[in-house]
Enzyme design. Structure first.
Site, short mmCIF file in Angstrom:
data_model
loop_
_atom_site.label_atom_id
_atom_site.label_comp_id
_atom_site.label_asym_id
_atom_site.label_seq_id
_atom_site.Cartn_x
_atom_site.Cartn_y
_atom_site.Cartn_z
N ASP A 130 0.86 -1.17 0.00
CA ASP A 130 0.00 0.00 0.00
C ASP A 130 0.91 1.24 0.00
O ASP A 130 2.12 1.14 0.28
CB ASP A 130 -0.87 -0.04 1.27
CG ASP A 130 -1.59 1.26 1.52
OD1 ASP A 130 -2.24 1.75 0.58
OD2 ASP A 130 -1.50 1.80 2.64
N ASP A 182 -1.60 -0.39 6.14
CA ASP A 182 -1.62 0.37 7.40
C ASP A 182 -3.02 0.54 7.97
O ASP A 182 -3.16 1.08 9.06
CB ASP A 182 -1.04 1.77 7.18
CG ASP A 182 -1.98 2.66 6.39
OD1 ASP A 182 -2.36 2.26 5.26
OD2 ASP A 182 -2.40 3.71 6.90
N ASP A 233 -0.27 5.12 0.89
CA ASP A 233 -0.53 6.16 1.89
C ASP A 233 -0.66 5.55 3.29
O ASP A 233 -1.47 4.67 3.52
CB ASP A 233 -1.79 6.93 1.52
CG ASP A 233 -1.61 7.62 0.18
OD1 ASP A 233 -0.56 8.26 0.01
OD2 ASP A 233 -2.47 7.48 -0.70
C1 XBP Z 1 -5.25 6.21 0.93
C2 XBP Z 1 -6.32 7.06 0.45
C3 XBP Z 1 -6.09 8.14 -0.52
C4 XBP Z 1 -5.32 9.33 -0.03
C5 XBP Z 1 -5.55 10.47 -0.98
O1 XBP Z 1 -4.98 5.24 -0.04
O2 XBP Z 1 -7.44 6.85 0.83
O3 XBP Z 1 -7.33 8.59 -0.89
O4 XBP Z 1 -5.78 9.73 1.24
O5 XBP Z 1 -5.17 10.14 -2.26
P1 XBP Z 1 -3.97 3.99 0.17
P2 XBP Z 1 -5.96 10.72 -3.54
O6 XBP Z 1 -3.67 3.88 1.64
O7 XBP Z 1 -4.69 2.82 -0.39
O8 XBP Z 1 -2.74 4.30 -0.63
O9 XBP Z 1 -6.48 12.08 -3.18
O10 XBP Z 1 -4.94 10.75 -4.64
O11 XBP Z 1 -7.10 9.76 -3.81
MG MG Z 2 -3.06 3.15 3.41
#
Ligand code: XBP
Ligand code: MG
Length: 251
Positions: free
Chosen positions: A8, A182, A10
């Site tokens: 993943d 996470d 973020d």
């Molecule tokens: C995390 C998310 C994303 C980010 C924002 O995704 O929910 O939406 O907060 O990114 P992951 P965008 O943990 O699956 O990577 O604004 O580009 O959508």
């Molecule tokens: Mg994440």
């Protein structure tokens, strides 16, 4: 037999939600003359919805329901999200968002061992490649056999679709992979695709439900800064190596 690691982005590669994505959303709202301001606890609530465009829509319909829906709402969301991505990638390019402990180390070990590497995220591919380039150098984008990101699947996490897409593109079975996540939504997505999942928590996710995860730890750990075990059958402290990843698959 472990043949791929799927990460993943973020919250997992970088602890970037609070001071990266959140601030970028707020800058975009300001640019558009909106009085929307996502403070730290509110953003924690909004993280229940994955995907930035989906999150903006959820905020307006759930938290500003006393106001009329803005005109050309879909178009506004798209333009806000483009502006948000511009602010966010600028933060990355300024070097303001580092990788979490152990990420670079485990990527290096996996590459040395000839494992496949992949990404499965709801964020945009532009955000992923800019994060990789700004932290590991532009060549690091090629370290990943598959970058599954953003709108390539319509149903975002907790739906398993993005992981299924990544598995398909890698050409491996779920039994050959370990997912690193996470969040509860991320765990549900990975589990839904049949993947063994290692959770590294952060401040927004540490109290979520991680039932079914192979293990829950503070982070991947560095020799000078070992991880702390929260749940599961790993040593109470240490660094996550490929041998430990393999032990999670065979549990
Ligand atoms: C995390 C998310 C994303 C980010 C924002 O995704 O929910 O939406 O907060 O990114 P992951 P965008 O943990 O699956 O990577 O604004 O580009 O959508
Ligand atoms: Mg994440």
């Amino acid at each position: 037999m472990l043949s791929a690691l799927i990460f993943d982005v973020d919250g997992t590669l970088a602890d970037n939600e609070r001071d990266g994505h959140r601030l970028s959303f707020n800058l975009a709202f300001k640019e558009f003359g909106l009085d929307w301001d996502w403070n730290i606890p509110l953003y924690g609530e909004l993280l229940a919805v994955t995907g930035g465009k989906e999150r903006i829509r959820y905020y307006v319909t759930q938290y500003r329901s006393h106001e009329p829906i803005p005109e050309n709402f879909d178009d506004l969301i798209a333009r806000l999200h483009q502006a948000k991505t511009r602010y966010y990638t600028a933060f990355l390019e300024q070097g303001k968002i580092p990788l979490r402990p152990g990420i670079h180390r485990l990527l290096n070990e996996a590459r040395g061992a000839g494992l496949h590497l992949a990404i499965a995220t709801t964020t945009t591919v532009e955000n992923v490649t800019t994060l990789l380039a700004s932290t590991l150098g532009p060549d690091s984008i090629r370290w990943f056999d598959v970058i599954a990101a953003g709108d390539i699947v319509p149903a975002k996490k907790p739906a398993p679709d993005i992981y299924q897409w990544a598995l398909n593109a890698l050409g491996v079975t779920p039994e050959q992979c370990l997912a690193v996540e996470d969040s509860e939504n991320g765990l549900l997505a990975a589990q839904g695709a049949g993947l063994t999942t290692l959770i590294t928590v952060n401040d927004y996710t540490r109290h979520q439900n991680f039932t079914g995860a192979a293990a829950v730890i503070s982070d991947l750990g560095e020799p000078t800064q070992p991880y702390t075990l929260v749940d599961g059958t790993l040593p109470p402290q240490g660094v996550i190596t490929l041998d430990l990843c393999r032990s999670l698959l065979s549990d």
